[in-house]
Write a protein that holds these residues in place. Structure first.
Motif, PDB file in Angstrom:
ATOM      1  N   LEU A   1       0.615  41.931  32.857  1.00  0.00           N
ATOM      2  CA  LEU A   1       0.592  40.595  32.264  1.00  0.00           C
ATOM      3  C   LEU A   1       1.819  40.296  31.427  1.00  0.00           C
ATOM      4  CD1 LEU A   1      -1.432  38.254  32.349  1.00  0.00           C
ATOM      5  CD2 LEU A   1      -2.387  39.114  30.191  1.00  0.00           C
ATOM      6  N   LYS A   2       2.293  41.276  30.658  1.00  0.00           N
ATOM      7  CA  LYS A   2       3.418  41.082  29.751  1.00  0.00           C
ATOM      8  C   LYS A   2       4.370  42.269  29.813  1.00  0.00           C
ATOM      9  CE  LYS A   2       0.690  38.420  26.357  1.00  0.00           C
ATOM     10  NZ  LYS A   2       1.473  37.174  26.349  1.00  0.00           N
ATOM     11  N   THR A   3       5.567  42.048  29.275  1.00  0.00           N
ATOM     12  CA  THR A   3       6.543  43.119  29.097  1.00  0.00           C
ATOM     13  C   THR A   3       6.836  43.225  27.608  1.00  0.00           C
ATOM     14  OG1 THR A   3       7.523  42.723  31.276  1.00  0.00           O
ATOM     15  CG2 THR A   3       8.852  43.932  29.682  1.00  0.00           C
ATOM     16  N   LYS A   4       6.672  44.440  27.056  1.00  0.00           N
ATOM     17  CA  LYS A   4       6.848  44.642  25.622  1.00  0.00           C
ATOM     18  C   LYS A   4       8.137  45.399  25.345  1.00  0.00           C
ATOM     19  CE  LYS A   4       3.000  45.890  26.621  1.00  0.00           C
ATOM     20  NZ  LYS A   4       2.186  45.787  27.863  1.00  0.00           N
ATOM     21  N   LEU A   5       8.866  44.952  24.328  1.00  0.00           N
ATOM     22  CA  LEU A   5      10.123  45.579  23.934  1.00  0.00           C
ATOM     23  C   LEU A   5       9.985  46.148  22.528  1.00  0.00           C
ATOM     24  CD1 LEU A   5      12.572  42.697  25.002  1.00  0.00           C
ATOM     25  CD2 LEU A   5      11.681  44.548  26.427  1.00  0.00           C
ATOM     26  N   SER A   6      10.337  47.424  22.355  1.00  0.00           N
ATOM     27  CA  SER A   6      10.305  48.068  21.045  1.00  0.00           C
ATOM     28  C   SER A   6      11.661  48.705  20.785  1.00  0.00           C
ATOM     29  CB  SER A   6       9.218  49.145  20.989  1.00  0.00           C
ATOM     30  OG  SER A   6       7.949  48.609  21.322  1.00  0.00           O
ATOM     31  N   ILE A   7      12.298  48.323  19.697  1.00  0.00           N
ATOM     32  CA  ILE A   7      13.573  48.914  19.311  1.00  0.00           C
ATOM     33  C   ILE A   7      13.294  49.958  18.234  1.00  0.00           C
ATOM     34  CG2 ILE A   7      15.854  48.501  18.322  1.00  0.00           C
ATOM     35  CD1 ILE A   7      15.793  45.725  19.555  1.00  0.00           C
TER      36      ILE A   7
END
Length: 381
Positions: free
Chosen positions: A225-231
């Motif tokens: 459903l979504k794409t998550k970005l974590s820095i």
């Protein structure tokens, strides 16, 4: 508060204080599938006992594999029971992930003179500025970011002189709606599981995928459903961003453009990905529309971070079932202009050598479940 994420990450699995042989299971309930990983302690090592996944689409009337769902509690509990049976899960001791879409993660800046003992009274008040519902309706957790991890170290201003960090204390705050927590408690109540904690999926994924990199790393987690970005810096989440597009969008685009059913499009996506085939030469172009949008949004997030903190992203780690799309890693390498690698969560556990290739391929899809099991195993020590 429970053990902080940074402590769990830094401690790793090198030392177990007890010699219990108890097995544990990490449970990742996603929008399109449930993934489980069972680990067991053996001396100072975590040993993989079994793992498995089950698509939730078929639990919808007329639903198919790969389809995202919003199932009632009873159906999800049934799916969880089924995947545990099919995977041969034998333990009742587990941990469950909370979707990032059902949570909020943000940084709060406070005066440096504030003592950590004061945070319990200060954070709820400050968090009101970021949370769109009454603070009484959410559960909060927070992690003070060590000052030695200053994001401005080495940054310079327009005049070429080093920037001086303002006197401040940074605190990472995570908020989960109480209704969401209750939903997952109700799901577990319909099984025979004993679950000690729930954890936002991004922390579980980081734990299993992140090494001891000293530079700044971006984790891309593409779900259905979504794409998550974590820095991440030194094991600390500096920024989190969600893109409202995932692997199901690729399947929908193929289905509409090629005039095939969703199930046929899903199979074509898995078989050929961005490489395409002679029968459907337009496949790569169709898929690229969704992939390039995700990577463009990712590039924007990277540039915003680099401008704000004066640091570059040195490495990109890919997690989630969506990144298994053939050609995605190569496209990401080309567009993000960084070292891009697949997550290898099973590298942190002991498993039979003949499974190495299978586990390397499956790794990104099981990053969350593996990360949950690693934490649950350590906390049982």
């Amino acid at each position: 508060m429970a053990n902080t994420f940074s402590k769990i990450l830094n401690d790793g699995l090198a030392i177990f204080k007890k010699t219990s042989n108890e097995s544990v299971v990490g449970i990742d309930i996603g929008s399109s599938a449930i993934k489980v990983v069972q680990l067991k302690k053996k001396g100072a090592k975590a040993v993989l006992e079994t793992y498995g996944a089950l698509s939730l689409g078929p639990y919808l009337e007329g639903g198919v594999v790969g389809q995202t769902t919003n199932l009632p509690i009873e159906k999800i509990a049934q799916g969880l029971t089924d995947v545990m049976r099919e995977a041969g899960i034998t333990t009742k001791q587990g941990a469950v992930s909370i979707p990032a879409s059902a949570s909020l993660v943000f940084l709060i800046e406070l005066p440096a003179v504030i003592d950590e003992s004061q945070l319990a009274s200060i954070i709820p008040t400050e968090a009101r500025k970021y949370i769109p519902v009454p603070i009484s309706e959410v559960s909060l957790d927070w992690w003070p970011i060590p000052k030695k991890d200053s994001a401005l170290d080495g940054a310079v201003g327009p005049d070429g002189k080093p920037l001086k960090e303002a006197a401040k204390t940074e605190v990472l705050v995570a908020a989960i709606h109480n209704d969401t927590i209750q939903k997952y408690r109700d799901i577990i109540a319909k099984t025979n599981l004993s679950v000690d904690f729930f954890e936002i999926e991004l922390f579980s994924s980081i734990r299993s995928s992140f090494g001891r990199e000293l530079s700044t790393v971006l984790i891309i987690d593409m779900g259905a459903l979504k794409t998550k970005l974590s820095i991440i810096e030194y094991g600390i989440v500096r920024k989190f961003h969600s893109i409202d597009r995932g692997s199901q969008d690729i399947t929908n685009a193929l289905s509409k453009s090629l005039g095939v059913t969703f199930l046929q499009a899903e199979q074509m996506k898995r078989d050929f990905g961005m490489l395409g085939n002679q029968k459907d030469p337009s496949m790569p172009e169709i898929i690229s529309l969704s992939v390039d949008y995700i990577l463009s949004e990712t590039n924007s997030a990277i540039l915003n971070y680099e401008r704000q903190y004066g640091k570059t992203i040195s490495k990109v780690i890919l997690t989630g079932g969506g990144v298994l799309l053939k050609g995605f890693k190569e496209r990401a390498t080309e567009q993000l202009r960084s070292e891009v690698v697949m997550a290898r969560p099973f590298d942190k556990v002991e498993a039979p050598a003949f499974l190495d290739n299978v586990l390397e391929t499956a790794g990104p899809e099981f990053a969350v479940a593996a990360g949950l099991a690693l934490r649950r195993l350590q906390e049982s020590s």
